[in-house]
Design a protein around this motif. Structure first.
Motif, short mmCIF file in Angstrom:
data_model
loop_
_atom_site.label_atom_id
_atom_site.label_comp_id
_atom_site.label_asym_id
_atom_site.label_seq_id
_atom_site.Cartn_x
_atom_site.Cartn_y
_atom_site.Cartn_z
N VAL A 1 -8.76 -7.61 1.19
CA VAL A 1 -7.97 -7.85 2.41
C VAL A 1 -8.86 -8.28 3.57
O VAL A 1 -8.66 -9.34 4.18
CB VAL A 1 -7.16 -6.60 2.79
CG1 VAL A 1 -6.39 -6.85 4.07
CG2 VAL A 1 -6.21 -6.23 1.67
N TYR B 1 -4.32 4.02 8.28
CA TYR B 1 -4.36 2.94 9.27
C TYR B 1 -3.61 3.34 10.54
O TYR B 1 -3.94 2.91 11.62
CB TYR B 1 -3.65 1.67 8.77
CG TYR B 1 -4.16 1.09 7.51
CD1 TYR B 1 -5.52 0.88 7.36
CD2 TYR B 1 -3.30 0.74 6.49
CE1 TYR B 1 -6.01 0.33 6.19
CE2 TYR B 1 -3.77 0.19 5.33
CZ TYR B 1 -5.13 -0.01 5.18
OH TYR B 1 -5.59 -0.54 4.03
N MET C 1 0.84 -1.21 0.00
CA MET C 1 0.00 0.00 0.00
C MET C 1 0.87 1.26 0.00
O MET C 1 1.93 1.28 0.60
CB MET C 1 -0.85 0.00 1.26
CG MET C 1 -1.90 -1.08 1.27
SD MET C 1 -3.48 -0.46 0.81
CE MET C 1 -4.28 -1.97 0.31
N VAL D 1 -9.87 -2.54 -2.43
CA VAL D 1 -8.88 -3.57 -2.10
C VAL D 1 -9.01 -3.96 -0.64
O VAL D 1 -9.04 -5.12 -0.28
CB VAL D 1 -7.44 -3.09 -2.41
CG1 VAL D 1 -6.43 -4.09 -1.89
CG2 VAL D 1 -7.26 -2.88 -3.90
N LEU D 2 -9.15 -2.93 0.19
CA LEU D 2 -9.25 -3.19 1.63
C LEU D 2 -10.54 -3.95 1.97
O LEU D 2 -10.53 -4.99 2.61
CB LEU D 2 -9.19 -1.88 2.40
CG LEU D 2 -9.30 -2.03 3.92
CD1 LEU D 2 -8.08 -2.71 4.48
CD2 LEU D 2 -9.50 -0.68 4.59
N MET E 1 -3.58 -8.52 -3.97
CA MET E 1 -3.84 -7.09 -3.98
C MET E 1 -3.47 -6.47 -5.30
O MET E 1 -4.17 -5.63 -5.84
CB MET E 1 -3.09 -6.42 -2.84
CG MET E 1 -3.76 -6.64 -1.53
SD MET E 1 -3.01 -5.84 -0.14
CE MET E 1 -1.34 -5.63 -0.57
#
Lengths: 268, 266
Positions: free
Chosen positions: B179, A9, A1, B174-175, B161
């Motif tokens: 994921v 996050y 990421m 994606v999250l 991913m």
């Protein structure tokens, strides 16, 4: 990421670290420099190095050492034999299960069990043999602590033994090693990490078990934890309590360095 | 495999006996009509009846459950974010620092956590009670969730991913669609673990709870300090059954948590 999402996050987590990990540790250190009236002082540290507190620290370490030692002596063979059973995961689960029961209930159970002896004792006294007080003694404190920590010691040793390649043991036997030599030269060194993790999960908490010393040892045994609780909640001398806490933290860091950084959670 | 020798079997049986005897001892005496834990006089359900009539205790149970559910839920959210932050931090040093800080609260003795939180809450002026207990439970549950979720993220292959990104998914997609579904078993395991830690905690709560607010562990402690009362035995029977249900639930989740092939890093 990439960066943007990573920051997203990080925000709640880093906030948590700052507020509940870093700040409390600094506050403990900060408070250790103040006396009960709120004046800056080094007296707490001076007081800590008097015989009263040093003796208490030593005895606390001695108890923790004994507890760890006995737990290890009982846990290692248990873990070893567990790996030899047929349904080992099921047996392991059954060994771990009592550790999920509230610690205080287990301590309370021992209050009752040792109370039985008290009843027996009063009987012995009546017929003139004289009594042996079992509750409120060092023995009962160590016994209950070993009982409580046993599953936490068995688990990491079991995992280490379970990962041990059996062909290594066979090889040792084939090369003429006796059972004892095989254990001493092959099995034990290869499971040392498990033993270290186990000692870490037992030794550190047993320095601070204040509820057991209060319930089972009847204030006869004073550990570092008991002293901290006493200073914070009874005498309200937070400065002295913090000073003891600082030394407990130092002890904890040393133990972490000795036993390795691998962290094991208390349950599984 | 060699058959176990008699001696080994006896050893294991003794260990099992010692581990379970106190628990069953407690449960056994909860049916005692006499008031002691050493003389069984007769069978009775009185202690259970008394337990269910005790509205103060029922409120404490309710408090405990509310604290556990809330702290488990909130710490799961923070913990998952933390695990993602640790897993995706590119610098090794950042990752190691975060992990070490994460583990501080796991290895710290409860007394240290309790005492330092007590200072913290007093300093920032949070009144001791429900809020302070809730906050500290969240605080010590977060690292446990991180520890439970992190391996699941790290076992996931990054190609999944990349594939999603190549197919035009936004980062949020994606999250949320790749994921999170993949790590869901880890999240559940973390939630459960947080729940049991919160339910089980005594020492930290004991420090940060004020006069008005109590959880079950603290209540058991203060009852036990007054000596034996068979109410606690009855309570322990109920908690034992409840714990069994939780453990079975946890193992059911843990079983599904085993690597299932798809997308695992090999």
């Amino acid at each position: 990421m990439r960066n943007t999402s990573r920051n997203f996050y990080l925000i709640p987590y880093v906030l948590w670290i700052i507020l509940f990990v870093v700040t409390p540790l600094f506050l403990v250190l900060y408070y250790s420099f103040f006396d009960i009236e709120g004046h800056f002082t080094l007296d707490n540290y001076k007081k800590f190095f008097t015989t009263v507190y040093l003796g208490m620290t030593l005895s606390s370490f001695w108890y923790a050492f004994l507890i760890t030692l006995f737990t290890l002596i009982i846990a290692y063979p248990t873990a070893y034999l567990l790996t030899k059973t047929k349904h080992k995961q099921l047996w392991l689960l059954l060994i771990i299960l009592p550790s999920w029961i509230n610690l205080l209930l287990k301590a309370y159970a021992f209050l009752g069990i040792f109370g039985t002896y008290r009843a027996a004792n009063s009987f012995l006294k009546m017929i003139g043999i004289g009594s042996k007080q079992l509750l409120f003694t060092d023995f009962s404190f160590i016994f209950v602590s070993v009982y409580i920590f046993l599953p936490f010691m068995i688990l990491p040793i079991f995992n280490a033994l379970n990962e041990l390649n059996p062909s290594l043991v066979d090889a040792a036997h084939d090369l003429g090693g006796s059972s004892w030599t095989t254990f001493r030269r092959v099995i034990f060194p290869l499971t040392l990490d498990g033993v270290k993790s186990g000692c870490q999960v037992v030794f550190i908490p047993s320095l601070s078990l204040f509820m057991l010393t209060r319930l089972i040892a009847g204030n006869r045994v004073i550990t570092l934890g008991t002293a901290i609780e006493q200073h914070f909640l009874v005498t309200q001398d937070w400065g002295m309590g913090s000073t003891i806490a600082v030394f407990l933290i130092i002890a904890m860091v040393i133990i972490m360095i000795v036993t390795g950084k691998k962290v094991v959670s208390k349950v599984l | 495999m060699k058959k176990m020798s008699k001696l080994s079997a006896v050893y294991l049986i003794v260990v099992f006996f010692i581990l379970y005897a106190p628990i069953f001892y407690l449960i056994f005496y909860s049916f005692n009509s006499g008031g002691t834990m050493y003389q069984f006089e007769g069978f009775t359900f009185d202690w259970y009846k008394e337990l269910f009539k005790d509205s103060r205790l029922l409120i404490i149970v309710l408090n405990t459950i509310i604290i556990a559910l809330l702290s488990a839920a909130i710490s799961t959210i923070i913990g998952v974010a933390g695990a993602l932050a640790i897993a995706y931090s590119r610098k090794r040093r950042v990752k190691n620092t975060l992990l070490s800080l994460n583990n501080v609260l796991i290895v710290s003795p409860d007394v240290i956590i309790g005492a330092s939180f007590l200072i913290l809450f007093t300093m920032i002026g949070i009144k001791l009670g429900l809020i302070s207990v809730l906050l500290s439970h969240i605080a010590f549950c977060v690292p446990i969730v991180v520890i439970m979720v992190l391996p699941k993220i790290e076992e996931m292959s990054p190609t999944m991913m990349f594939a999603a990104l190549d197919l035009g998914a936004s980062r949020w997609d994606v999250l949320s669609k790749v994921v999170l579904p993949y790590i869901t078993p880890g999240i559940f395991a973390g939630f459960f673990m947080a729940l049991t830690y919160s339910l089980d905690d005594f020492a930290v709560t004991f420090f940060v709870t004020g006069n008005g607010f109590t959880t079950l562990s603290v209540e058991i402690y203060s009852l036990a300090r007054r000596g034996v009362s068979l109410n606690i035995n009855a309570l322990s029977t109920i908690l034992f059954i409840f714990t069994m249900i939780l453990v079975i639930g946890y193992y059911y989740i843990a079983k599904r948590n085993r690597p299932n092939g798809m997308g695992d890093r090999r």
